[in-house]
Design an enzyme around this catalytic site. Sequence first.
Site, short mmCIF file in Angstrom:
data_model
loop_
_atom_site.label_atom_id
_atom_site.label_comp_id
_atom_site.label_asym_id
_atom_site.label_seq_id
_atom_site.Cartn_x
_atom_site.Cartn_y
_atom_site.Cartn_z
CB SER A 92 -0.89 0.00 1.24
OG SER A 92 -1.52 1.25 1.35
CG HIS A 142 -4.09 -1.09 -1.49
ND1 HIS A 142 -5.23 -1.82 -1.72
CD2 HIS A 142 -4.40 -0.19 -0.53
CE1 HIS A 142 -6.20 -1.38 -0.93
NE2 HIS A 142 -5.72 -0.38 -0.20
CG ASP A 145 -5.09 3.07 0.85
OD1 ASP A 145 -6.11 2.36 0.82
OD2 ASP A 145 -3.99 2.66 1.29
CG MET A 172 -7.89 8.07 2.41
SD MET A 172 -6.85 8.13 3.86
CE MET A 172 -6.26 6.43 3.89
CG HIS A 177 -9.43 1.00 -0.28
ND1 HIS A 177 -8.80 0.83 0.94
CD2 HIS A 177 -10.75 1.08 0.00
CE1 HIS A 177 -9.70 0.82 1.90
NE2 HIS A 177 -10.89 0.97 1.36
CG MET A 210 -11.20 4.31 2.24
SD MET A 210 -9.62 4.24 3.12
CE MET A 210 -8.50 4.20 1.74
CG MET A 252 -11.88 -1.41 5.57
SD MET A 252 -10.32 -1.23 4.67
CE MET A 252 -9.28 -0.37 5.86
CG ASP A 286 -6.43 -2.01 3.45
OD1 ASP A 286 -5.33 -1.79 3.98
OD2 ASP A 286 -7.00 -1.19 2.68
N GLY A 287 -5.18 -3.38 6.64
CA GLY A 287 -5.02 -2.69 7.91
C GLY A 287 -4.34 -3.56 8.95
C1 DX5 Z 1 -6.21 2.47 5.61
C2 DX5 Z 1 -5.81 2.03 4.23
C3 DX5 Z 1 -4.75 1.02 4.19
C4 DX5 Z 1 -3.42 1.40 4.80
C5 DX5 Z 1 -2.96 0.19 5.56
O1 DX5 Z 1 -7.42 3.12 5.57
O2 DX5 Z 1 -6.93 1.50 3.54
O3 DX5 Z 1 -4.54 0.52 2.85
O4 DX5 Z 1 -2.43 1.77 3.88
O5 DX5 Z 1 -1.86 0.54 6.27
P1 DX5 Z 1 -1.11 -0.44 7.28
O6 DX5 Z 1 -0.70 -1.65 6.52
O7 DX5 Z 1 0.03 0.41 7.75
O8 DX5 Z 1 -2.10 -0.76 8.38
ZN ZN Z 2 -6.61 0.51 1.55
#
Ligand code: DX5
Ligand code: ZN
Length: 239
Positions: free
Chosen positions: A30, A55, A57, A59, A88, A90, A159, A194-195
Amino acid sequence: MLKTYEAMDIQRQRGNPWAEFEGQPVIEPSLLACDFAQTGREIDRVLDAGAEVIHVDVMDGHFVTNLSMGPPVVESLRKYTDAVLDVHIMVTDPEYYIERFAEAGADSITFHVEATDRPLALTERLAALGLGVGVSLRPATKPETLSGIIETVDLVLVMTVEPGYGGQEFMHDMLEKITAIRSMLRPAQRLQVDGGIGKHTIEQCARAGADVFVAGSSIFHADDAGRAFSELRQVVSNI
Ligand code: DX5
Ligand code: ZN
C-alpha cells in the site's frame, strides 16, 4: 464540470485483473506508507521483489478524516508501471469518481458499501468498464450488508482497521467476519484484508479465509521493503 458515464468511452483493455491470479494469494504493498518523494523508487523496490499489484488509497476528508491521492496520481502511476493498480476509494459519493479513476488507469476499484445507497448500480458500472469490481466494509459493517450485490463482485475487502490511516493495530475480532464472508463467496471471488497486516496477522487472516493482503507500514517502513514483501509472501505460501 463532471463528465457523465454515458459521455465517456473508457474500456479497460486487460480485463478483470483478479482472474490473472486465480488460486494464488496476492500481497499488495500500500503506497500510503511509502516515501512519496520517492514513489517511483519505492514501487521499484516491491516490484523487484515480485509484487504484481499496487494498492492505492484514495481518501476525501469526508468519508474518512484524512486526505490522500486522487486521479492525477493514478495517472502518473499508470505511466510508470504495468503492475495492476488496485484503487481503494474511501470517499463519499463514489459514483462521482469511478469513471475518473477508470480513465486515469485503475485496474480494479473498491468502493465502500456504506458510502452509497445504490451499490448494485456501482458494481454494474465497474463491470461494464471492464474493471475489477470490489466492495469494502468498515469494521462495524455486517456481512449481511452485502446481500444482493455479493454475486456481482470480484473482491470483498474486509477492513481490519478503521479506514483512514496507516499504521493502526489489527482488529482481531475481524477474523470471524473474514470466515463468515468467505463462506458466502465463490472460490474465484477474492477476499481482501487491509489494515495492520504483518507477519503474524497475515497468517491469521489467511487461515480465516483471506487471499489478498494489503500491507503498508509492514513493507514500506521496514529497512528493506523488498525483503519485507518477500517475507510476507513466504508466510502465506507456507499455509
Ligand atoms: C487504511 C488504508 C490502508 C493502509 C494500511 O485506511 O486502507 O490501505 O495503507 O496501512 P497499514 O498496513 O500500515 O495498516
Ligand atoms: Zn486501503
